[in-house]
Design a protein around this motif. Structure first.
Motif, PDB file in Angstrom:
ATOM      1  N   ALA A 145      70.236  19.358  32.263  1.00  0.00           N
ATOM      2  CA  ALA A 145      68.910  19.378  31.640  1.00  0.00           C
ATOM      3  C   ALA A 145      68.820  20.473  30.578  1.00  0.00           C
ATOM      4  N   PHE A 146      69.429  21.613  30.843  1.00  0.00           N
ATOM      5  CA  PHE A 146      69.405  22.700  29.859  1.00  0.00           C
ATOM      6  C   PHE A 146      70.133  22.297  28.580  1.00  0.00           C
ATOM      7  N   ALA A 147      71.310  21.688  28.755  1.00  0.00           N
ATOM      8  CA  ALA A 147      72.041  21.223  27.576  1.00  0.00           C
ATOM      9  C   ALA A 147      71.274  20.134  26.840  1.00  0.00           C
ATOM     10  N   ALA A 148      70.619  19.250  27.598  1.00  0.00           N
ATOM     11  CA  ALA A 148      69.839  18.180  26.976  1.00  0.00           C
ATOM     12  C   ALA A 148      68.630  18.739  26.236  1.00  0.00           C
ATOM     13  N   ILE A 149      68.040  19.805  26.775  1.00  0.00           N
ATOM     14  CA  ILE A 149      66.892  20.430  26.098  1.00  0.00           C
ATOM     15  C   ILE A 149      67.309  20.981  24.741  1.00  0.00           C
ATOM     16  N   ILE A 150      68.461  21.652  24.706  1.00  0.00           N
ATOM     17  CA  ILE A 150      68.921  22.231  23.445  1.00  0.00           C
ATOM     18  C   ILE A 150      69.288  21.140  22.445  1.00  0.00           C
ATOM     19  N   SER A 151      70.038  20.135  22.926  1.00  0.00           N
ATOM     20  CA  SER A 151      70.474  19.081  22.016  1.00  0.00           C
ATOM     21  C   SER A 151      69.365  18.097  21.691  1.00  0.00           C
ATOM     22  N   GLY A 152      68.338  18.023  22.534  1.00  0.00           N
ATOM     23  CA  GLY A 152      67.272  17.063  22.308  1.00  0.00           C
ATOM     24  C   GLY A 152      65.997  17.657  21.756  1.00  0.00           C
ATOM     25  N   SER A 153      66.103  18.869  21.207  1.00  0.00           N
ATOM     26  CA  SER A 153      64.913  19.545  20.703  1.00  0.00           C
ATOM     27  C   SER A 153      64.629  19.234  19.239  1.00  0.00           C
ATOM     28  N   VAL A 154      65.265  18.186  18.713  1.00  0.00           N
ATOM     29  CA  VAL A 154      65.127  17.864  17.291  1.00  0.00           C
ATOM     30  C   VAL A 154      63.673  17.594  16.935  1.00  0.00           C
ATOM     31  N   VAL A 155      63.005  16.754  17.742  1.00  0.00           N
ATOM     32  CA  VAL A 155      61.617  16.377  17.455  1.00  0.00           C
ATOM     33  C   VAL A 155      60.702  17.593  17.568  1.00  0.00           C
ATOM     34  N   ILE A 156      60.902  18.390  18.604  1.00  0.00           N
ATOM     35  CA  ILE A 156      60.044  19.556  18.817  1.00  0.00           C
ATOM     36  C   ILE A 156      60.230  20.569  17.700  1.00  0.00           C
ATOM     37  N   GLU A 157      61.455  20.767  17.270  1.00  0.00           N
ATOM     38  CA  GLU A 157      61.700  21.694  16.166  1.00  0.00           C
ATOM     39  C   GLU A 157      61.020  21.207  14.886  1.00  0.00           C
ATOM     40  N   SER A 158      60.959  19.900  14.706  1.00  0.00           N
ATOM     41  CA  SER A 158      60.288  19.353  13.525  1.00  0.00           C
ATOM     42  C   SER A 158      58.776  19.522  13.619  1.00  0.00           C
ATOM     43  N   ILE A 159      58.210  19.296  14.817  1.00  0.00           N
ATOM     44  CA  ILE A 159      56.757  19.385  14.994  1.00  0.00           C
ATOM     45  C   ILE A 159      56.270  20.809  14.776  1.00  0.00           C
ATOM     46  N   PHE A 160      56.968  21.774  15.362  1.00  0.00           N
ATOM     47  CA  PHE A 160      56.516  23.169  15.320  1.00  0.00           C
ATOM     48  C   PHE A 160      57.272  24.010  14.280  1.00  0.00           C
ATOM     49  N   PRO A 219      56.069  10.984  26.434  1.00  0.00           N
ATOM     50  CA  PRO A 219      57.162  11.628  25.685  1.00  0.00           C
ATOM     51  C   PRO A 219      56.699  12.906  25.004  1.00  0.00           C
ATOM     52  N   SER A 220      57.686  13.746  24.678  1.00  0.00           N
ATOM     53  CA  SER A 220      57.382  15.055  24.088  1.00  0.00           C
ATOM     54  C   SER A 220      56.766  14.930  22.702  1.00  0.00           C
ATOM     55  N   PHE A 221      57.100  13.855  21.957  1.00  0.00           N
ATOM     56  CA  PHE A 221      56.541  13.736  20.613  1.00  0.00           C
ATOM     57  C   PHE A 221      55.065  13.341  20.649  1.00  0.00           C
TER      58      PHE A 221
END
Length: 308
Positions: free
Chosen positions: A239-254, A142-144
């Motif tokens: 996938a593009f829409a999911a990337i934008i809507s699912g970037s919550v964790v990544i935005e928090s990490i970085f 997973p991305s996290f």
């Protein structure tokens, strides 16, 4: 074609209406409200605040008023951020989220599609197995998990890229979050591209081209690439829409100042206007992305034009 476009438009409106309705009543079912505080608010002040936002009215009245305001283009004001208009929140944060999504999708396409084409070209060889093994690893981790590892190695140890301090004018600050967010999509794209290319390579016209002495590179690029990319293109839009809507964790990490942080805080505090606006925004993005994907699919496969 016009009838198809109109039908998709109506379907999108119905989906957004259902999404709004479900989200609204789920918010009202939360066991907490937007004005909870460590320090107790006096009862008469709480009543005035609730009356100001209309929270003392019946739920069906609140539902109708909120829906009517949204139809007028009024998303309301945040209950958590002292009345800041929701449109201002989106205006400030959404460009960062969309920019991160575009760069992450570019990473996914530039990594996934060439890897899938190469794997199909070298079918059942060590290159094919290696490429698919890498893709499977990208899907499973997973991305996290990937995000902190990349931040620790390339940010803190090697100091190649900044870990925090996102800036729309500094490409170096995009790299780590974009790679982290795009790796999973790249893995899926590589597998879909490989499957599509293998199916196209097995067609009769490919055998005819080889019998005529056409080179493998020309077969791949001129004869098979367009048809082989159909499954991958069908995946890119959602996938593009999911990337934008699912970037919550990544935005928090970085520490990316995008919509993810606002979305989390709004859910934690029951900030109804912000939650509704962001859910509808993400829903609209998915609908638009699916529509664009369908259009690209028709362009890549002319046989679909007669069936639509």
């Amino acid at each position: 074609m016009f009838r198809t476009l109109f039908s998709r438009f109506l379907q999108g409106l119905i989906v957004l209406f259902v999404l709004f309705t479900i989200t609204f009543f789920l918010i009202k079912a939360l066991p907490y409200g937007p004005f909870q505080s460590d320090k107790a608010i006096p009862g008469h002040i709480r009543e005035k605040i609730e009356a100001y936002y209309g929270l003392n009215e019946p739920v069906y009245v609140q539902y109708g008023r909120t829906l009517g305001n949204l139809l007028k283009g009024d998303a309301g004001a945040s209950m958590r951020l002292e009345g800041l208009p929701v449109t201002d929140i989106i205006t400030q944060a959404f460009p960062n989220s969309i920019q991160l999504g575009v760069v992450a999708m570019a990473v996914a396409v530039l990594l996934g599609i060439p890897l899938g084409v190469f794997a199909a070209w070298k079918k059942n060889t060590v290159f094919d197995y290696g490429a698919m093994m890498i893709a499977m690893i990208g899907i499973c981790i997973p991305s996290f998990v990937i995000g902190p590892l990349l931040a620790e190695k390339f940010g803190r140890d090697l100091e190649w890229f900044p870990v925090t301090g996102w800036s729309r004018s500094s490409p170096l600050s995009w790299i780590l979050p974009a790679i982290t967010l795009g790796l999973a999509s790249a893995a899926y794209l590589s597998r879909l591209t490989r499957a599509g290319m293998l199916e196209t390579l097995s067609q009769d016209f490919v055998r005819t081209a080889r019998a005529k002495g056409v080179g493998e590179l020309a077969i791949l690029t001129k004869h098979c690439l367009r048809g082989g990319l159909i499954p991958a293109v069908a995946y890119i839009g959602p996938a593009f829409a999911a990337i934008i809507s699912g970037s919550v964790v990544i935005e928090s990490i970085f520490a990316v100042p995008g919509l993810g942080l606002h979305f989390i805080k709004a859910i934690e505090t029951g900030d109804t206007p912000v939650i509704l606006a962001l859910v509808l925004l993400y829903g609209a993005l998915i609908i638009v992305a699916n529509f664009v994907t369908d259009v690209l699919g028709v362009w890549l496969n002319p046989r679909l034009r007669s069936s639509r």
